[in-house]
Scaffold this active site. Sequence first.
Site, PDB file in Angstrom:
ATOM      1  N   ALA A 134       0.857  -1.183   0.000  1.00 18.85           N
ATOM      2  CA  ALA A 134       0.000   0.000   0.000  1.00 18.85           C
ATOM      3  C   ALA A 134       0.895   1.235   0.000  1.00 18.85           C
ATOM      4  O   ALA A 134       2.118   1.142  -0.134  1.00 18.85           O
ATOM      5  CB  ALA A 134      -0.928  -0.011   1.206  1.00 18.85           C
ATOM      6  N   ASP A 291     -10.257   1.281  10.580  1.00 19.94           N
ATOM      7  CA  ASP A 291     -10.046   0.996   9.156  1.00 19.94           C
ATOM      8  C   ASP A 291     -10.511  -0.426   8.864  1.00 19.94           C
ATOM      9  O   ASP A 291      -9.776  -1.250   8.323  1.00 19.94           O
ATOM     10  CB  ASP A 291      -8.565   1.171   8.810  1.00 19.94           C
ATOM     11  CG  ASP A 291      -8.317   1.267   7.300  1.00 19.94           C
ATOM     12  OD1 ASP A 291      -9.290   1.511   6.563  1.00 19.94           O
ATOM     13  OD2 ASP A 291      -7.163   1.095   6.874  1.00 19.94           O
TER      14      ASP A 291
END
Length: 528
Positions: A134, A291
Amino acid sequence: MPNPVRGTLALIRALFVLAREGVISSLPADGLAPGPMLAWRFAGFLAKPSSDDRAGSANLSRALNRLGPSYVKLGQFLATRPDIVGTRIANQLTGLQDRVPPFARDKGIEEIELTLGRRIEDLYVELGEVVGAASIAQVHRATVATPEGIRDVAVKVVRPGVRVAFRRELDTFAFMARQLERFVPATRRLRPVAVVETLAQSTRIEMDLRLEAAALSEMGENIAEDKGFRVPSVDWERTGRDVLTMEWVDGIKMNNVPALAAAGHDLPALGVAVVQSFLRHSMRDGFFHADMHPGNLFVAPDGTIVAVDLGIVGRLSADSRRFLAEILYGFIRRDYRRVAEVHFEAGYVPRGQDVLSFAQALRAIGEPIHGQPAETISMGHLLTLLFEVTELFDMRTRPELVLLQKTMVVVEGVARSLDPKFNMWVAAEPVVSAYILGELGPAAKLRDARAGIEALLRLAHRLPDAAVGLEILSKELPELIENGIRLNDDTLVELVKETKLGIISAHIAQWLTALALIVIAGALLAGY
């Protein structure tokens, strides 16, 4: 403070990319003043020929990816904030993915050795290739030697140079937010500067993997007795600022619904477990995974949900948790008057507004929900309506609730992907009701009464000091009125010597107060 020149140049670049990708020209132009209309037309002239209104979603995602990883983060952040960007744009951002190419394994080894101060051979039996990457970090599968034998672990490594890049782009966001608040007064209610600060703070925390490790450890302790939900354990020996080593999780990601079904898992039950776990963490612990998208949730073979990537977490104070529970409980019970009162008690709505009028507006939101099929009830839609109504009552955005609102919508989406007929309210009611009973029921009132008595006893303990101070003040008051403050050390010593009788009297008063408190406590306890 952001650099104005750099911020202006970055803003120009961002506007150019948005115009070039056709994002600006896809926005409605009805009612624009001549100046903004000219800018809108010029943006349409800059747009690529392939860009059109129907491709707005793809255009916006493509533009944010061109602008950089932090813009992707910002897009994901705003995807669940329709109160800021509007429902249409929020929907366009929903599918934005934080996916970037991995960096070289050798670079990862350099970061690990630099952070932990040991050779890679001394840390891991084997460091495998990347299994996920990411914008901030990537994850390797590895093995370590333990007294029990070789064990699989996941090793998360921060991307080299990412802090400098994010700091520069977050400065740009801060500059943009300040300009919005300065030149567009209507945005001040939404507090864009505070929202950017919240995003910046969460990103800084996300980049220090020691804090993520601490979050995993804290949540692990909080949920040690919970069934059906857990987080990986941390290998602290192999963890530092830029490296996090944790237990390897064997399971199926929640975004792979067909695989979950094929493995025989109860999909509706998993959806309920995800939502109830999130609400339990938020209300009971005041500490939640912020998240919780399906890529961060695994289902173990025994059906336990395992949450990873705790780089972003949220916290709620005791008062915020109580207000949240009462608001949700009020909507569930259709007690809109109480929901309105809670908003006022929490300071969410200015005191000058009318409680009954606000309750009427809340009824307009809540009533259409009840009686609908479960699959049509959406927390995201409710939040959108709530923001539209509260704007009429000058309610300001609460930065401390940003992550909670974001996660609540994401979690509902996860549950609905597992069960299209998922009912958020039915799933939430047991957890909210249990919290309400624990915080506002008889046991809670007894606990509050005990705390009040203890506070009064502490106050009574200070009465002798207060008596001395009052005696001194009474003797000095005439001179203070005539000549002003002229106290010195000798004066204070003499006054203290002269107040022994006052101290004795104060002790008597203290015992009388304590006796009265005991009587009050007995009356309170007898009432329960």
